[in-house]
Design an enzyme around this catalytic site. Structure first.
Site, mmCIF file in Angstrom:
data_model
loop_
_atom_site.group_PDB
_atom_site.id
_atom_site.type_symbol
_atom_site.label_atom_id
_atom_site.label_comp_id
_atom_site.label_asym_id
_atom_site.label_seq_id
_atom_site.Cartn_x
_atom_site.Cartn_y
_atom_site.Cartn_z
ATOM 1 N N TYR A 1 50.219 35.849 44.028
ATOM 2 C CA TYR A 1 50.343 37.261 43.613
ATOM 3 C C TYR A 1 51.800 37.708 43.738
ATOM 4 O O TYR A 1 52.384 38.279 42.812
ATOM 5 C CB TYR A 1 49.437 38.118 44.503
ATOM 6 C CG TYR A 1 49.418 39.598 44.181
ATOM 7 C CD1 TYR A 1 48.485 40.119 43.284
ATOM 8 C CD2 TYR A 1 50.314 40.482 44.784
ATOM 9 C CE1 TYR A 1 48.455 41.483 42.994
ATOM 10 C CE2 TYR A 1 50.288 41.841 44.502
ATOM 11 C CZ TYR A 1 49.347 42.339 43.608
ATOM 12 O OH TYR A 1 49.326 43.682 43.327
ATOM 13 N N LYS B 1 54.260 38.765 40.686
ATOM 14 C CA LYS B 1 54.801 40.129 40.610
ATOM 15 C C LYS B 1 56.336 40.111 40.587
ATOM 16 O O LYS B 1 56.970 40.949 39.928
ATOM 17 C CB LYS B 1 54.280 40.977 41.769
ATOM 18 C CG LYS B 1 52.781 41.296 41.680
ATOM 19 C CD LYS B 1 52.432 42.131 40.451
ATOM 20 C CE LYS B 1 51.023 42.704 40.511
ATOM 21 N NZ LYS B 1 50.665 43.475 39.322
ATOM 22 N N SER C 1 54.724 45.209 42.064
ATOM 23 C CA SER C 1 54.197 45.499 43.412
ATOM 24 C C SER C 1 55.346 45.381 44.399
ATOM 25 O O SER C 1 56.315 44.667 44.144
ATOM 26 C CB SER C 1 53.120 44.464 43.771
ATOM 27 O OG SER C 1 52.811 44.522 45.150
HETATM 28 N N1 LIG Z 1 46.181 48.800 44.928
HETATM 29 C C1 LIG Z 1 47.337 48.414 45.420
HETATM 30 O O1 LIG Z 1 47.606 48.545 46.625
HETATM 31 C C2 LIG Z 1 48.371 47.804 44.509
HETATM 32 C C3 LIG Z 1 49.650 47.561 45.040
HETATM 33 C C4 LIG Z 1 50.612 47.007 44.206
HETATM 34 C C5 LIG Z 1 50.317 46.709 42.885
HETATM 35 N N2 LIG Z 1 49.065 46.943 42.401
HETATM 36 C C6 LIG Z 1 48.811 46.608 41.009
HETATM 37 O O2 LIG Z 1 48.305 47.748 40.349
HETATM 38 C C7 LIG Z 1 47.609 47.306 39.172
HETATM 39 C C8 LIG Z 1 46.285 48.042 39.103
HETATM 40 O O3 LIG Z 1 45.450 47.594 40.171
HETATM 41 P P1 LIG Z 1 44.526 48.586 41.009
HETATM 42 O O4 LIG Z 1 44.983 48.524 42.407
HETATM 43 O O5 LIG Z 1 44.434 49.881 40.331
HETATM 44 O O6 LIG Z 1 43.144 47.775 40.974
HETATM 45 P P2 LIG Z 1 41.777 48.029 40.186
HETATM 46 O O7 LIG Z 1 40.941 46.826 40.463
HETATM 47 O O8 LIG Z 1 41.223 49.363 40.514
HETATM 48 O O9 LIG Z 1 42.227 48.049 38.662
HETATM 49 C C9 LIG Z 1 42.610 46.881 37.990
HETATM 50 C C10 LIG Z 1 42.013 46.930 36.585
HETATM 51 O O10 LIG Z 1 42.455 45.767 35.862
HETATM 52 C C11 LIG Z 1 41.349 45.269 35.147
HETATM 53 N N3 LIG Z 1 41.535 43.849 34.853
HETATM 54 C C12 LIG Z 1 41.498 42.803 35.709
HETATM 55 N N4 LIG Z 1 41.678 41.654 35.034
HETATM 56 C C13 LIG Z 1 41.839 41.985 33.730
HETATM 57 C C14 LIG Z 1 42.072 41.249 32.552
HETATM 58 N N5 LIG Z 1 42.155 39.906 32.558
HETATM 59 N N6 LIG Z 1 42.203 41.907 31.387
HETATM 60 C C15 LIG Z 1 42.114 43.264 31.358
HETATM 61 N N7 LIG Z 1 41.882 44.025 32.442
HETATM 62 C C16 LIG Z 1 41.750 43.381 33.616
HETATM 63 C C17 LIG Z 1 40.153 45.518 36.055
HETATM 64 O O11 LIG Z 1 38.916 45.460 35.349
HETATM 65 C C18 LIG Z 1 40.478 46.888 36.610
HETATM 66 O O12 LIG Z 1 39.948 47.914 35.802
HETATM 67 C C19 LIG Z 1 47.489 45.795 39.289
HETATM 68 O O13 LIG Z 1 48.473 45.186 38.484
HETATM 69 C C20 LIG Z 1 47.774 45.536 40.748
HETATM 70 O O14 LIG Z 1 48.270 44.243 40.983
HETATM 71 C C21 LIG Z 1 48.088 47.496 43.178
#
Ligand SMILES: NC(=O)c1ccc[n+]([C@@H]2O[C@H](COP(=O)([O-])OP(=O)(O)OC[C@H]3O[C@@H](n4cnc5c(N)ncnc54)[C@H](O)[C@@H]3O)[C@@H](O)[C@H]2O)c1
Length: 276
Positions: free
Chosen positions: A151, A155, A138
């Protein structure tokens, strides 16, 4: 021909958001896939729509992650890309309010989950002569103020784990890179604010609107923006890229936006009596 034709991928957190967008894009580019998540109904539906496999895998549990990797090898005979993407916002609030349990749970999903994915993909990829591991970090890994404390720390750990392991596995033609998304409207953002799981998708338009002007590129980020970066890292197009942290954030982590700077300059000039 698709850019992942003949390749096999495991995508953790593949049921939603960035993971779901990646599953759809990887499938369109010809990959065979194992979608791994804890949202079984949603993940299962997605996988069957695309002719992929679904496995329940909690990335904090070593046996689950190992089983997801084995499943790919059992069904498809190999593993070319391990996309360690599952995540949660985790512990929120000021540092004195963060419990040890919330700290451990957050680090466990975000950092241990990536470690386990790398650990179990590595021997398979080594044995077959190569592969690509992609981890989701992230912008919070490299800039403060873009995520909660734990977090952000977890990260940052993902970025350094990526770089460190890349130096080891690169010698066996296994590349290890990470993506650093910026503000992307996904259910995770809504859930971090307390929106229940079943209602999170319904809030994505509101979140997108809130994110529209948050970065120099004046539009909200989209899960596809990150999926395209992950596709590039997974594919042979990035064959000489190893240990890289690819920022996909519309420029938000680059520094202060020009318009904010101009606003501050004008305020100062007003105080100095140089403008009305
Ligand atoms: N959305 C943002 O702005 C953003 C920014 C930076 C990084 N991220 C990262 O992107 C990645 C995806 O997140 P997203 O934004 O698509 O959110 P999201 O909630 O749509 O997807 C996350 C997925 O991870 C799954 N998950 C959570 N805990 C789990 C576990 N213990 N085992 C298996 N699966 C699990 C959830 O069920 C979900 O399907 C994450 O690592 C998040 O930290 C997101």
């Amino acid at each position: 021909m698709g850019r992942l034709e003949g390749k096999v991928a495991v995508i953790t957190g593949g049921a939603s958001g960035i993971g779901e967008a990646s599953v759809r894009l990887f499938a369109a580019e010809g990959a065979e896939m194992v979608v791994a998540d804890v949202q079984d109904e949603r993940g299962g539906r997605l996988a069957s729509e695309l002719g992929a496999e679904y496995v329940h895998a909690d990335v904090t549990r070593e046996e689950d992650v190992e089983a997801a990797v084995f499943h790919a090898v059992d069904v498809f005979g190999r593993l070319d890309c391990m996309f360690n993407n599952a995540g949660v916002a985790g512990a929120v609030g000021p540092i004195e309010s963060v419990t040890v349990e919330a700290f451990d749970r957050t680090v466990s999903v975000l950092l241990r989950g990536v470690f386990l994915g790398v650990k179990h993909a590595a021997p398979v990829m080594r044995a077959q002569g190569g592969g690509s591991i992609v981890n989701t970090a992230s912008v919070a890994a490299v800039r403060t103020g873009y995520g909660n404390h734990v977090y952000s720390a977890a990260k940052a750990g993902v970025v350094q784990l990526t770089r460190s392991v890349a130096m080891e596995l690169g010698e066996d033609n296994v590349r290890v890179n990470c993506v650093l998304p910026g503000f992307i409207p996904t259910p995770m953002i809504a859930r971090a604010r307390g929106v229940p799981l079943g209602e999170a998708d319904g809030k994505l338009d509101v979140i997108a609107e809130a994110f529209r002007d948050a970065q120099p590129i004046r539009r909200p980020g989209h899960p596809d923006d990150v999926a395209k970066a992950a596709l590039w890292l997974a594919s042979d197009d990035s064959g000489f890229v190893n240990g890289h942290a690819l920022v996909v954030d519309g420029g938000v982590s680059g520094g202060r936006m020009w318009s904010d700077y101009q606003h501050a300059v004008e305020g100062l000039e007003r105080k100095l009596g140089l403008r009305g």
